[in-house]
Structure formats: C-alpha cells, structure tokens
Design an enzyme around this catalytic site. Structure first.
Site, PDB file in Angstrom:
ATOM      1  N   TYR A  59       0.999  -1.105   0.012  1.00 18.95           N
ATOM      2  CA  TYR A  59       0.033   0.003  -0.047  1.00 18.95           C
ATOM      3  C   TYR A  59       0.821   1.172   0.056  1.00 18.95           C
ATOM      4  O   TYR A  59       1.518   1.659   1.096  1.00 18.95           O
ATOM      5  CB  TYR A  59      -0.752   0.125   1.242  1.00 18.95           C
ATOM      6  N   LEU A 212     -17.194  -1.474   1.032  1.00 19.20           N
ATOM      7  CA  LEU A 212     -18.194  -0.361   0.726  1.00 19.20           C
ATOM      8  C   LEU A 212     -18.050  -0.500  -1.058  1.00 19.20           C
ATOM      9  O   LEU A 212     -18.507   0.603  -1.616  1.00 19.20           O
ATOM     10  CB  LEU A 212     -17.726   0.894   0.934  1.00 19.20           C
TER      11      LEU A 212
END
Length: 282
Positions: A59, A212
């Site tokens: 990341y 989400l």
C-alpha cells in the site's frame, strides 16, 4: 450485536476498524495523497477508538513518496498497547504487473513489514493468494507453512488468509490455526457467504475487503436507500452496519484519506438495524 471480537481468542478488537489502502492514494493508479493528511486520519482513528488497522507493504503511493506502513509508524508509534495491526503478504509488484510470491519470498516480505512498521512481532499476517478471485484448486500449503514457521519463531502472532475458498481454509487449518479470513464481500456482493459461514462456525474473523464496494460496485440500491432514510443515515453507514449485523464474525475495515469521511464511517457503530431493516436488505 456485540461491538467487539476476540481475534485468535486472545486479542479483543472493535469490529469496526480501519483499512490503510486509501491513505496514500484515493484509488489504484490515482495521484499520491498528502502524507500529513494520512497521518492525521490515523491519529483521529485511534482517538475515536479504532484498535484494528489493516495494512500491507504494497500500500504505497505510485511515485513511492509514501507508504501506508511508514505513515502508520510515523503517526502512531510508540503504539497503544491495545492496537492490533494486520498486514498481508503474497503479491509481488514489478514492471510486468503483479505476481504471486514464491514460498521463499515470503520471509523477506514479513521482515520488511516488521521493519517498516517498527515492530518486533506482527499481530496478524494474511497470506494473500490469486488475483481478483480465489484461485480454486490451487494449493497454498507450501506458502502457508512458511508463515506457520515464522509464527513458531515468534515473528507473527496470528495467521490469516485472503482471497480464498473453503477448501483453502480447510487446507490451511491442517497446518496452523487461522485467526482471520479477508475476502471480497459487501452488501451488493455476497458470493463469499460460504466462506463467511465456515469462519463463523469456527470462531474465525471474516474481514471483507472493499466493504463499501471499493469504487468498483454500485451499492446504492433502492432497499439500501430506504433503510438509510429510515435511520437518517448515509447509504455507506447502513452498508457498514449491515456487515456487522450479518454475522458476529464479521469485522469491517473501511478506508479513507479524509478525516471527515473517517468520522462518517465510524458513526455506523451507533446504528442498530432492526428485523425490518434486515428483511428489507435480505
């Protein structure tokens, strides 16, 4: 609905945590985010009671200017004693695109996470396999055995799996205990329900990535909008509340690079879905 989970039967964590993927860029391939904004989000998350942060060595900003692990260390070290940091190993990124690490490449990945996070032991390390979907029929034994050995050495406290099917989970559990599984799952994508059920039965945490939709799915269906209006909440808050209601084994780790968005996500803790709500969302 309890708001906590006993990870690996010995670490008590809040079921609504934080995913660090978006700290360095808003979306894969997007521009780098301001590093100080990322540090501010992390500090605010801990202030608001988050004690489970999910990260990975890969990341990072596309230009290499920042990494999630470095931001976590800079913002939060020395770490609160109750904070659980989960990371994942497996993918290798190069000029030719991502590939799977060999078994021999996993120890260096774990050691790099220890160094970048400034830790002597990682709380939870996931073995990530495959690409976008679980690689059905592929053995993970040789790779998981490496992580199991690192656990025996004391470099890892708990082991997890990511992007796996029930066969992978069963295979891994013959080698070492599995504390958590991280698969693609959200209110508009319930394809991994069988894995969730297996985790719930075994007392294993089920930690959806892209809780989400990850910007890849539209979760604003009419039923979700209806329930959101009933609670005076956002669609995303209801989607998070649904994840926590659907099983006592689920942990949600929404990510963001915005303090305001973080606070909005964490407000989902206060939403108790009713039987009518759950029926509408079934």
């Amino acid at each position: 609905m309890t708001d906590q989970f006993r990870l690996g039967h010995d670490l008590t964590i809040d079921r609504l945590g934080f995913g660090a993927m978006r700290l360095c860029q808003s979306h894969p391939g997007g521009p780098a985010r301001d590093a100080e904004s990322g540090r501010a989000v992390l500090r605010r998350a801990v202030e608001l009671g988050v004690n489970h942060i999910d990260t990975a060595g890969f990341y990072r900003a596309p230009d290499g200017s920042a990494s999630a692990n470095a931001l976590i260390r800079e913002a939060l070290a020395p770490y609160p004693g109750t904070l659980v940091i989960a990371t994942k190993v497996g993918p290798v990124f190069g000029p030719g695109g991502p590939r799977q690490a060999t078994a021999a490449e996993l120890r260096p990945q774990v050691e790099a996470d220890l160094q970048s996070l400034g830790l002597d032991r990682l709380d939870l390390v996931y073995l990530r396999i495959g690409k976008t979907d679980p690689p059905h029929g592929e053995s993970l034994a040789e790779r998981f055995e490496v992580l199991a050995a690192l656990r025996e050495e004391g470099l890892i406290r708990h082991l997890g799996l990511s992007n796996v099917d029930t066969g992978h989970l069963a295979e891994a559990r013959t080698i070492a205990p599995v504390a958590a599984v991280q698969n693609h799952f959200h209110i508009a994508n319930r394809a991994e329900t069988a894995v969730l059920d297996a985790c719930e039965e075994a007392g294993i945490a089920f930690v959806p990535f892209f809780p989400l939709g990850g910007g890849r799915a539209d979760i604003d269906d009419p039923a979700l909008v209806k329930v959101a209006e009933r609670h005076g909440a956002t669609v995303h808050q209801i989607a998070l509340a649904w994840l926590l209601a659907v099983s006592p084994a689920t942990l949600a780790i929404p990510g963001t690079g915005s303090v305001a968005h973080l606070e909005q996500n964490l407000a989902a803790r206060s939403i108790d879905l009713t039987e009518e709500d759950l029926a509408d969302l079934a």
